[in-house]
Design a protein around this motif. Sequence first.
Motif, PDB file in Angstrom:
ATOM      1  N   PHE A 175       0.885  -1.203   0.037  1.00 23.40           N
ATOM      2  CA  PHE A 175       0.094   0.044  -0.099  1.00 23.40           C
ATOM      3  C   PHE A 175       0.889   1.315   0.022  1.00 23.40           C
ATOM      4  N   ILE A 176       1.850   1.268   0.832  1.00 23.41           N
ATOM      5  CA  ILE A 176       2.658   2.301   0.884  1.00 23.41           C
ATOM      6  C   ILE A 176       3.497   2.658  -0.353  1.00 23.41           C
ATOM      7  N   ASP A 177       4.022   1.718  -0.846  1.00 18.57           N
ATOM      8  CA  ASP A 177       4.803   1.502  -2.469  1.00 18.57           C
ATOM      9  C   ASP A 177       3.974   2.254  -3.313  1.00 18.57           C
ATOM     10  N   ALA A 178       3.025   1.603  -3.018  1.00 16.91           N
ATOM     11  CA  ALA A 178       2.036   2.222  -4.543  1.00 16.91           C
ATOM     12  C   ALA A 178       1.587   3.636  -4.382  1.00 16.91           C
ATOM     13  N   GLU A 179       1.498   4.042  -3.104  1.00 20.85           N
ATOM     14  CA  GLU A 179       1.302   5.483  -2.934  1.00 20.85           C
ATOM     15  C   GLU A 179       2.458   6.354  -3.383  1.00 20.85           C
ATOM     16  N   TRP A 180       3.598   5.984  -2.911  1.00 26.63           N
ATOM     17  CA  TRP A 180       5.096   6.500  -3.463  1.00 26.63           C
ATOM     18  C   TRP A 180       5.205   6.416  -4.703  1.00 26.63           C
ATOM     19  N   SER A 181       4.964   5.267  -5.481  1.00 30.77           N
ATOM     20  CA  SER A 181       5.317   5.184  -6.763  1.00 30.77           C
ATOM     21  C   SER A 181       4.225   5.970  -7.704  1.00 30.77           C
ATOM     22  N   ILE A 182       3.108   6.312  -7.263  1.00 28.94           N
ATOM     23  CA  ILE A 182       2.195   7.560  -7.822  1.00 28.94           C
ATOM     24  C   ILE A 182       2.860   8.665  -8.066  1.00 28.94           C
ATOM     25  N   ILE A 183       3.205   9.113  -6.742  1.00 28.58           N
ATOM     26  CA  ILE A 183       3.933  10.545  -6.791  1.00 28.58           C
ATOM     27  C   ILE A 183       5.262  10.602  -7.563  1.00 28.58           C
ATOM     28  N   TYR A 184       5.991   9.366  -7.519  1.00 24.56           N
ATOM     29  CA  TYR A 184       7.320   9.240  -8.287  1.00 24.56           C
ATOM     30  C   TYR A 184       7.050   9.225  -9.768  1.00 24.56           C
ATOM     31  N   GLU A 185       5.999   8.740 -10.157  1.00 23.22           N
ATOM     32  CA  GLU A 185       5.517   8.418 -11.502  1.00 23.22           C
ATOM     33  C   GLU A 185       5.175   9.876 -12.361  1.00 23.22           C
ATOM     34  N   LYS A 186       4.673  10.821 -11.297  1.00 27.09           N
ATOM     35  CA  LYS A 186       4.171  12.038 -11.918  1.00 27.09           C
ATOM     36  C   LYS A 186       5.457  12.844 -11.885  1.00 27.09           C
ATOM     37  N   LEU A 187       6.334  12.930 -11.054  1.00 29.98           N
ATOM     38  CA  LEU A 187       7.462  13.475 -11.089  1.00 29.98           C
ATOM     39  C   LEU A 187       8.501  13.189 -12.107  1.00 29.98           C
ATOM     40  N   ASP A 188       8.624  11.798 -12.557  1.00 33.75           N
ATOM     41  CA  ASP A 188       9.256  11.445 -13.482  1.00 33.75           C
ATOM     42  C   ASP A 188       8.937  12.192 -14.831  1.00 33.75           C
ATOM     43  N   LYS A 189       7.513  12.073 -14.816  1.00 30.91           N
ATOM     44  CA  LYS A 189       7.066  12.608 -16.307  1.00 30.91           C
ATOM     45  C   LYS A 189       7.297  14.124 -16.529  1.00 30.91           C
ATOM     46  N   ILE A 190       7.414  14.801 -15.372  1.00 32.82           N
ATOM     47  CA  ILE A 190       7.592  16.281 -15.410  1.00 32.82           C
ATOM     48  C   ILE A 190       9.200  16.259 -15.758  1.00 32.82           C
ATOM     49  N   ILE A 191      10.100  15.452 -15.428  1.00 31.09           N
ATOM     50  CA  ILE A 191      11.248  15.729 -15.608  1.00 31.09           C
ATOM     51  C   ILE A 191      11.618  15.107 -17.117  1.00 31.09           C
ATOM     52  N   GLN A 192      10.918  14.334 -17.697  1.00 30.41           N
ATOM     53  CA  GLN A 192      10.955  14.027 -19.282  1.00 30.41           C
ATOM     54  C   GLN A 192      10.471  14.920 -20.140  1.00 30.41           C
ATOM     55  N   SER A 193       9.783  15.775 -19.431  1.00 34.93           N
ATOM     56  CA  SER A 193       9.194  16.972 -20.270  1.00 34.93           C
ATOM     57  C   SER A 193      10.279  18.017 -20.602  1.00 34.93           C
ATOM     58  N   LEU A 212       8.310  16.647  -0.577  1.00 30.70           N
ATOM     59  CA  LEU A 212       9.134  15.672  -1.548  1.00 30.70           C
ATOM     60  C   LEU A 212       9.278  16.121  -2.948  1.00 30.70           C
ATOM     61  N   ALA A 213       8.363  16.515  -3.549  1.00 31.41           N
ATOM     62  CA  ALA A 213       8.474  17.148  -4.952  1.00 31.41           C
ATOM     63  C   ALA A 213       9.376  18.134  -5.139  1.00 31.41           C
ATOM     64  N   THR A 214       9.342  19.083  -4.161  1.00 35.43           N
ATOM     65  CA  THR A 214      10.220  20.309  -3.865  1.00 35.43           C
ATOM     66  C   THR A 214      11.722  19.955  -3.844  1.00 35.43           C
TER      67      THR A 214
END
Length: 300
Positions: A45-63, A77-79
């Motif tokens: 459960f915890i890993d799934a929550e963290w993976s969602i936020i990191y997925e968003k951040l990785d997509k922003i980095i790729q942009s 965390l995002a900052t």
Amino acid sequence: MQDLKNKKKKHYYPHVLLLDIELELKTEKSDSEAKINSILKYKQFIDAEWSIIYEKLDKIIQSKAKIVFSKQSIGDLATQFFSERGIFSGGRIPTDDLIKMQVGTGATILSTINEIPLFCLGKCEMVEEKQIGNERYILLSGCLTGAYTIILRGNSQKLLDETKRCLNDGIMVVNKVLKNQRIVGGAGSIELKLSSKLRQYARTLTGKEQTILGKFAQSLEIIPKILCKNSGLDQLKILSALRAEHTKSESWSGIDVENGKILDTIEKHIWEPLVIKTHAIQAATEAACSILSIDSIFSD
């Protein structure tokens, strides 16, 4: 606005990404519960929550965006994630400011980051964080649309409100001139020119119409009279000279408040926008007509 003190203060020619999403871990707003039979399930459960936020951040980095602003919050965390990769970020940006950045940089405010095309990113020459007085500001310089922000500072809110009102009036006048590039002479010249024309036309009329038109012409001379009064000039002398000047020629003679003389307002670049002067006279005329119609002072 959220930021990190040790992050890079300036970015040159960056891509700007504007968002309307949250980038932080948050608890659920509604009451909910889940039964877990093992520690492994809890970890999932915890890993799934963290993976969602990191997925968003990785997509922003790729942009390839170097500046990220969001209407909603950007968590610690995002900052930290952005700061480590040299990305400037800010959260809880007011809607008005976000729209101004959208107009200035040409960016598109995105409510999802499943796909971030390059044409949705904005551009500017420089983004920097700068200390002005006791406040820190994020400044975007060299925007594509040539947009500008004026920062007003004062020792009282009343002074700031009055300065803002005067500044807004001046900007709106310039805006009207750019849209309708027709001008008339200022310094009371257009009022006296209209008054002279109306007096000449009133002589061709009789009865009530002549009286009304004569009073209308007289009312237009209020502006030149006030200019003379505020400047400490002899209004009888100045107005008499101006009436004679406008009667015998098609000049744009107005009041020279500095030297107490008559000058050519067009030649001296004392202008007023035609559209603003037209609206002012129309509004004053309609107000006068409304007052006169109450008691039927002039009725057929």
